[in-house]
Design an enzyme around this catalytic site. Structure first.
Site, mmCIF file in Angstrom:
data_model
loop_
_atom_site.group_PDB
_atom_site.id
_atom_site.type_symbol
_atom_site.label_atom_id
_atom_site.label_comp_id
_atom_site.label_asym_id
_atom_site.label_seq_id
_atom_site.Cartn_x
_atom_site.Cartn_y
_atom_site.Cartn_z
ATOM 1 N N HIS A 160 0.818 -1.224 0.000
ATOM 2 C CA HIS A 160 0.000 0.000 0.000
ATOM 3 C C HIS A 160 0.851 1.274 0.000
ATOM 4 C CE1 HIS A 160 -3.626 -2.276 0.391
ATOM 5 N NE2 HIS A 160 -3.268 -2.814 1.544
ATOM 6 N N ASP A 285 -4.417 -13.109 3.030
ATOM 7 C CA ASP A 285 -5.712 -12.680 3.566
ATOM 8 C C ASP A 285 -6.870 -13.000 2.623
ATOM 9 O OD1 ASP A 285 -4.580 -10.789 1.885
ATOM 10 O OD2 ASP A 285 -4.801 -9.113 3.273
ATOM 11 N N TYR A 324 -4.216 -12.240 8.142
ATOM 12 C CA TYR A 324 -4.500 -11.887 9.545
ATOM 13 C C TYR A 324 -5.191 -12.982 10.346
ATOM 14 C CZ TYR A 324 -3.083 -7.849 7.073
ATOM 15 O OH TYR A 324 -2.348 -7.025 6.272
#
Ligand code: OKP
Ligand code: ZN
Length: 344
Positions: A160, A285, A324
């Site tokens: 990101h 994820d 996660y």
């Protein structure tokens, strides 16, 4: 497959993430690495190797000088201003405020350099981010030395982070830094495949107008998922880079077979492009039980993902991104690498 890793990542150990109007314990936590190391060891996937330290100039090719200075001094400035908690932005240069000036007070700088507000900064965040980039560089070097695959087990993640913004748990764009290193050391065309559930907005932006990197991403549709403001199918690259950016936004509930059909499209495009090396931004994820994501990939199916990635038959550098479901992330990660190695 060599695995580049350092336990020092745990120095980035923030206590807060702004989520749902509360300060919660961050999803991107040090424990993730424990589970991954355990599974990699159990599957005997390769030796853990400590990163070397590279000159900062490699990272300065990707990120702006003022951004890196901000990253290095943020925590001290925040503390010096008497702030009690971890550093979180509260104001942004939004659409209606377009002055190009960079504020001098840390509260204003935070909003200028942040693309989102969930990612707190504390002591040693910058240090761990730099270490994470050295893991990516050491792994890239392993490919330059002639290995056919390598895993950069890095945290904090990077995809990101853009030229001058952090957010989404990312500070330095490890995949971009590694990609540039490959290009500077003999490779001519990099296929950059982002399989994290979230669109790799930072990586896309960094290479958007370049033809030496073909970026492709399969991710939750940004109309409903972070990072919301980039990652749509109509984003195809600009200038010389036109045609070398391929996004596959997919809806909640996407299964492995639907996901793999998009990977197939990306691999065909990479082949036509003539890539001579692949970098994989490896987020786990997409897992069915990930707490912040909505795809439905199962643990066993990560073996197929690894096999499919191997079918491109290129030297491949895996770089850790998100994931996660802490207790499952180890086996999911190990399965990708195991599937890849089985197929090569
Ligand atoms: C980083 B990476 C939780 C919302 C979290 C930010 C997601 C960052 C993902 N309440 N929003 O791509 O895995
Ligand atoms: Zn993600």
């Amino acid at each position: 497959m060599k695995i580049i890793y350092s336990p020092e990542h745990s120095q980035h150990n923030t206590k807060t993430e702004l989520s749902g109007g509360e300060l919660v314990s961050p999803f991107e936590c040090a424990d993730r690495m424990e589970y991954i190391c355990k599974a990699l060891k159990e599957y005997d996937l390769g030796p853990l190797i400590e990163p070397r330290q590279y000159p900062r100039s490699h990272v300065e090719k990707i990120h702006s000088k003022n951004y890196l200075e901000f990253l290095d001094s943020c925590w001290e400035e925040w503390q010096a201003a008497g702030m009690k908690g971890e550093a979180i932005p509260t104001a942004w240069p939004s659409r209606s405020m377009t002055s190009p000036r960079i504020p001098e007070f840390i509260d204003g700088k935070l909003g200028y350099y942040a693309l989102a507000g969930e990612t707190s900064i504390a002591a040693n965040t910058a240090r761990s981010a730099w270490l994470s980039s050295n893991i990516a560089l050491t792994a890239a070097d392993t490919i330059v030395q002639g290995e056919t695959s390598c895993f950069a087990l890095a945290r904090p993640p990077g995809h990101h982070a853009s030229k001058d913004q952090y957010g989404g748990y990312c500070f330095i764009n490890n995949a971009a830094v590694a990609t540039q290193y490959l290009l500077d050391n003999g490779f001519a065309k990099v296929a950059l495949m982002d399989v994290d559930f979230h669109h790799g907005n930072g990586t896309q932006a960094i290479f958007y107008d370049r033809k030496d990197v073909f970026f492709s991403s399969i991710h939750g549709d940004p109309t409903h998922e972070f990072p919301y403001y980039l990652g749509y199918a109509e984003e195809k690259g600009a200038g010389e880079g036109l045609g070398y950016n391929l996004n596959h936004p997919l809806p909640a509930g996407t299964s492995y077979s639907e996901w793999e059909a998009k990977l197939e499209e990306s691999l065909i495009a990479f082949k036509a492009y003539g890539a001579d090396v692949m970098v994989v931004s490896l987020g786990l994820d997409t897992f069915e039980n990930d707490p912040i994501s909505s795809f439905k990939i199962k643990t066993d199916e990560y073996l197929k993902m690894g096999q499919k990635l191997a079918s491109l038959e290129l030297p491949t550098l895996f770089i850790m991104e998100g994931g996660y479901a802490v207790e499952d992330i180890g086996y999911n990660t190990a399965n990708v690498l195991k599937g890849f190695l089985q197929a090569t």
